[in-house]
Design an enzyme around this catalytic site. Structure first.
Site, mmCIF file in Angstrom:
data_model
loop_
_atom_site.group_PDB
_atom_site.id
_atom_site.type_symbol
_atom_site.label_atom_id
_atom_site.label_comp_id
_atom_site.label_asym_id
_atom_site.label_seq_id
_atom_site.Cartn_x
_atom_site.Cartn_y
_atom_site.Cartn_z
ATOM 1 N N CYS A 2 0.714 -1.174 -0.025
ATOM 2 C CA CYS A 2 0.120 0.326 -0.068
ATOM 3 C C CYS A 2 0.877 1.407 0.113
ATOM 4 O O CYS A 2 1.998 1.222 0.501
ATOM 5 C CB CYS A 2 -0.844 0.161 1.211
ATOM 6 S SG CYS A 2 -1.844 -1.422 1.791
ATOM 7 N N ARG A 26 2.856 0.547 -5.278
ATOM 8 C CA ARG A 26 2.819 -0.191 -3.959
ATOM 9 C C ARG A 26 1.463 -0.913 -3.902
ATOM 10 O O ARG A 26 1.357 -1.641 -2.990
ATOM 11 C CB ARG A 26 2.975 0.790 -2.841
ATOM 12 C CG ARG A 26 4.394 1.455 -2.989
ATOM 13 C CD ARG A 26 4.295 2.758 -1.958
ATOM 14 N NE ARG A 26 4.474 2.056 -0.350
ATOM 15 C CZ ARG A 26 5.595 1.621 -0.202
ATOM 16 N NH1 ARG A 26 6.663 1.962 -0.869
ATOM 17 N NH2 ARG A 26 5.740 1.031 1.246
ATOM 18 N N ASN A 98 0.075 1.746 5.912
ATOM 19 C CA ASN A 98 0.784 0.725 5.212
ATOM 20 C C ASN A 98 1.536 -0.267 6.104
ATOM 21 O O ASN A 98 2.422 0.193 7.235
ATOM 22 C CB ASN A 98 1.596 1.712 4.375
ATOM 23 C CG ASN A 98 2.839 0.795 3.708
ATOM 24 O OD1 ASN A 98 4.013 1.180 3.712
ATOM 25 N ND2 ASN A 98 2.350 -0.501 3.200
ATOM 26 N N GLU A 457 14.114 -16.656 -15.241
ATOM 27 C CA GLU A 457 13.776 -15.284 -15.340
ATOM 28 C C GLU A 457 12.865 -15.011 -16.441
ATOM 29 O O GLU A 457 11.721 -14.309 -16.269
ATOM 30 C CB GLU A 457 14.973 -14.385 -15.639
ATOM 31 C CG GLU A 457 14.915 -12.714 -15.790
ATOM 32 C CD GLU A 457 13.775 -12.295 -14.501
ATOM 33 O OE1 GLU A 457 13.723 -12.942 -13.569
ATOM 34 O OE2 GLU A 457 13.253 -11.031 -15.042
ATOM 35 N N LYS A 461 8.645 -13.735 -16.042
ATOM 36 C CA LYS A 461 8.387 -12.500 -16.600
ATOM 37 C C LYS A 461 7.040 -12.831 -17.496
ATOM 38 O O LYS A 461 6.090 -12.326 -17.087
ATOM 39 C CB LYS A 461 9.563 -12.116 -17.670
ATOM 40 C CG LYS A 461 9.344 -10.670 -17.851
ATOM 41 C CD LYS A 461 10.427 -9.915 -16.955
ATOM 42 C CE LYS A 461 10.080 -10.204 -15.476
ATOM 43 N NZ LYS A 461 11.166 -9.837 -14.572
ATOM 44 N N GLU A 464 3.879 -13.809 -15.076
ATOM 45 C CA GLU A 464 3.557 -12.605 -14.293
ATOM 46 C C GLU A 464 2.852 -11.852 -15.088
ATOM 47 O O GLU A 464 1.754 -11.051 -14.642
ATOM 48 C CB GLU A 464 5.011 -11.772 -13.846
ATOM 49 C CG GLU A 464 4.835 -10.546 -13.039
ATOM 50 C CD GLU A 464 6.437 -10.210 -12.816
ATOM 51 O OE1 GLU A 464 7.300 -10.469 -13.330
ATOM 52 O OE2 GLU A 464 6.304 -9.154 -11.607
ATOM 53 N N LYS A 580 4.485 -3.495 -7.424
ATOM 54 C CA LYS A 580 5.980 -3.376 -7.607
ATOM 55 C C LYS A 580 6.836 -3.553 -6.660
ATOM 56 O O LYS A 580 8.049 -4.205 -6.619
ATOM 57 C CB LYS A 580 6.035 -1.865 -8.188
ATOM 58 C CG LYS A 580 7.605 -1.557 -8.678
ATOM 59 C CD LYS A 580 7.772 -2.259 -10.016
ATOM 60 C CE LYS A 580 9.063 -1.957 -10.423
ATOM 61 N NZ LYS A 580 9.735 -3.099 -11.108
HETATM 62 O O1 M6R Z 1 12.135 -4.647 -5.416
HETATM 63 P P1 M6R Z 1 12.982 -5.892 -5.704
HETATM 64 O O2 M6R Z 1 14.046 -6.112 -6.683
HETATM 65 O O3 M6R Z 1 13.518 -6.181 -4.299
HETATM 66 O O4 M6R Z 1 11.850 -6.769 -5.896
HETATM 67 C C1 M6R Z 1 11.969 -7.947 -5.886
HETATM 68 C C2 M6R Z 1 10.814 -8.999 -6.691
HETATM 69 O O5 M6R Z 1 9.693 -8.814 -5.923
HETATM 70 C C3 M6R Z 1 10.718 -8.466 -8.019
HETATM 71 O O6 M6R Z 1 11.819 -8.633 -8.665
HETATM 72 C C4 M6R Z 1 9.530 -9.207 -8.585
HETATM 73 O O7 M6R Z 1 9.886 -10.595 -8.747
HETATM 74 C C5 M6R Z 1 9.218 -8.845 -9.973
HETATM 75 N N1 M6R Z 1 7.821 -8.312 -10.161
HETATM 76 C C6 M6R Z 1 9.477 -9.649 -11.152
HETATM 77 O O8 M6R Z 1 9.363 -9.011 -12.493
#
Ligand code: M6R
Length: 585
Positions: A2, A26, A98, A457, A461, A464, A580
């Site tokens: 949040c 967030r 939050n 990876e 991607k 997701e 994110k």
């Molecule tokens: O902000 P961060 O790099 O620590 O985030 C880690 C993961 O949450 C992030 O890489 C997540 O896996 C992505 N959404 C992948 O695209």
């Protein structure tokens, strides 16, 4: 997770809504705003993205005091009742929260026993209902003492021209300038408003009015020193792209250029020199999701270049296992946001073991950066799409540099060579493949060695943003179980960029072909005629130095994920259920 924001000043709704748009990374399950005007708190909450709320807010110009929230649901389903702001027992105090209140169930049970009624089922409503209708430093302190867990809170009372706030483990920042004041989860909200801000620390609480900030810790006033807003925020404009995700894939090039430029500068070289001179006996690389995958590539680099024992660990698992860590362990935390709760917990764990801590992050004012002994920036500029693309690319490059530095080798020449070779593939074949993939319910990715990491990876991607079940595995592991799933409906992506593994990888592809599976090959090699018919589609990747083939090959996979999301009608920038920045464990 949040995002929260509070504001005192003109154009209150407009500024709060702009703040929410910035904080939408967030979470975007629901959004709400409460504004105090003429002694009344006007409330507006909507399920869905900030845009939905924006459409419904009318008065945007007048002076006011307000708070706003964009939610990523942790406790309680996505509905209006659970959206914030939440209200105190008598409805005179509105709060946005939050974090996660870990003892909320006990607190709630006690409140219910006392006859307090709840309208939703969030932990945040429990904080609100702990307040009768008096809001002052004393009542705030009393409530805070009851809370266990993480929180950034902003509170608005019907009777005061102030906003109260409190923080524990969730980020919170404040800025006050020219008769206006703002409090938010991220200082990027202040960018058009102030040149300086204050960083609220864990355990601190207080209030802002339009001219001042007042911070306390355990009842004692704290003098805060301001920080300058000197970080760059990338433009919110699309620059001709339809989504941030595709714009950011192309910005991998800028990330590479920025890294070459900045890692040639004295200040960064001096950090690298300090790291090199530490007495290191082993290395841990720690991260989540994509950052963890970058760590796996980094482990490979470090193992190839140095003799250190190198481990790469998932932050969410790390603190629960028995790790051999001491003051000679270099613990590297990879995180785009620098706010990932699991990674921060891992950092704290490593600090307790007196290890040497190093963060590789894209946000220089982040919690991770603030708390680490060393910080290596990735210079990728702000990444907005939930699916990480350019940050992964830049994290891998920084790990490459680190491995070279620890091996006492030069790194700029090879990076410059890669700068010339970097290629983005034509969209035509990728779009054609995305149409085929979008009709599937599941997909396999296979590769050997470093290509297996690229598979992991690429699969993350794709799943997701397309919501297709993607499974990555080492090619050699197929026949140990997963081959049972392969039939004439199966689609398998295979990546081959390592000459040594070419033959074995083709053999594994043949095993799939013999069982009727269809294959898409991503490779930098010319495939001989004998094997061409094994593959249904071949995507050519432009060759470059071996050490950068993992980056050259991730780009078409990132694009494949993007175009598949479009084929499925998904918003690639804001995939369902995700956020994110993952600020809860
Ligand atoms: O902000 P961060 O790099 O620590 O985030 C880690 C993961 O949450 C992030 O890489 C997540 O896996 C992505 N959404 C992948 O695209």
């Amino acid at each position: 997770m949040c995002g929260i924001v509070g504001y005192i000043g003109e154009n209150v709704e407009k500024i709060l809504l702009e703040g929410l748009s910035i904080l939408e990374y967030r979470g975007y399950d629901s959004a709400g705003i409460a504004v105090l005007r003429n002694g009344k708190i006007e409330l507006n909450k909507r399920v869905g993205k900030v845009e939905v709320l924006k459409q419904s807010v009318k008065d945007k110009k007048k002076f006011g005091i307000g708070i706003a929230h964009t939610r990523w649901a942790t406790h309680g389903k996505v509905c209006i009742e659970n959206a914030h702001p939440q209200f105190s027992r008598g409805g005179d105090i509105a709060i946005v929260h939050n974090g996660i209140i870990e003892n909320y169930d006990i607190l709630k049970a006690n409140l219910i026993k006392d006859g307090v009624r709840f309208s939703g089922d969030t932990d945040s409503e429990v904080i609100a209902k702990l307040f009768e209708d008096k809001l002052n430093l004393k009542s705030l302190k009393v409530v805070l003492q009851k809370l266990e867990g993480s929180y950034a809170l902003v509170l608005l009372s019907k009777y005061q021209n102030k906003l109260y706030f409190a923080k524990n483990k969730s980020p919170l920042y404040v800025a006050v300038e020219n008769g206006r004041a703002m409090v938010a989860s991220d200082p990027s909200c202040f960018v058009n408003f102030s040149k300086k801000y204050f960083d609220i620390s864990d355990g601190e609480y207080g209030f802002i009015d339009k001219n001042s900030i007042n911070v306390y810790n355990k009842g004692i006033k704290v003098e805060k020193t301001s920080k300058s807003i000197n970080f760059k925020f990338s433009s919110q404009k699309m620059d001709g792209y339809s989504h941030y995700m595709i714009k950011e894939i192309y910005q991998c090039k800028d990330a590479l250029n920025n890294i070459i430029q900045n890692y040639n500068l004295k200040n960064i070289q001096s950090i690298l020199e300090h790291i090199k001179n530490c007495n290191i006996n082993r290395i841990y690389i720690i991260g989540c999701g994509t950052a963890y995958h970058a760590g796996l590539i980094g482990k490979n680099y470090l193992k190839n270049q140095t003799n250190f024992e190198v481990n790469c660990e998932l932050a969410s698992e790390f603190i629960y296992q028995n790790n051999l860590i001491d003051d000679k362990s270099l613990c590297i935390f990879i995180s785009q946001s620098g706010e990932t709760a699991d990674t921060i917990s891992a950092l704290k764990y490593c600090q307790k073991h007196n290890s040497i801590t190093l963060s590789i992050t894209n946000v220089e004012y982040s919690t991770l950066a603030k708390q680490s002994r060393f910080v290596l920036p990735i210079f990728a500029e702000q990444e907005r799409a939930v699916a990480s693309t350019k940050a992964y690319f830049a994290q891998v490059l920084v790990l490459y540099i680190l491995s070279k530095v620890l091996a006492k080798k030069e790194y700029i020449t090879t990076l410059k060579k890669f700068q010339k070779d970097l290629s983005f593939n034509s969209d035509d074949i990728i779009i054609k493949l995305s149409k085929i993939i979008s009709l599937k319910d599941q997909l396999f990715f296979i590769g050997r060695g470093i290509d297996y990491i690229t598979c992991q990876e690429g699969a993350l991607k794709l799943k997701e943003v397309s919501y297709i079940n993607c499974q990555a595995m080492p090619s050699g592991e197929l026949k140990h179980g997963t081959l049972a799933l392969i039939d004439n409906k199966s689609l398998v992506i295979t990546i081959i960029t390592d000459k040594k593994l070419l033959k074995k990888s083709i053999n594994n592809a043949c095993e799939i072909k013999s069982r009727g599976g269809k294959l898409i090959l991503f490779t930098c090699f010319k495939i001989s005629l004998d094997f061409k018919n094994v593959f249904d589609y071949i995507v050519k990747i432009k060759p470059t130095l071996d050490e950068f083939m993992c980056l050259q090959s991730i780009i078409p996979l990132q694009k494949l994920a993007y175009f598949t999301a479009l084929q499925k009608g998904n918003n690639p920038d804001m995939p369902r259920n995700l956020a994110k920045s993952v600020t809860v464990e």
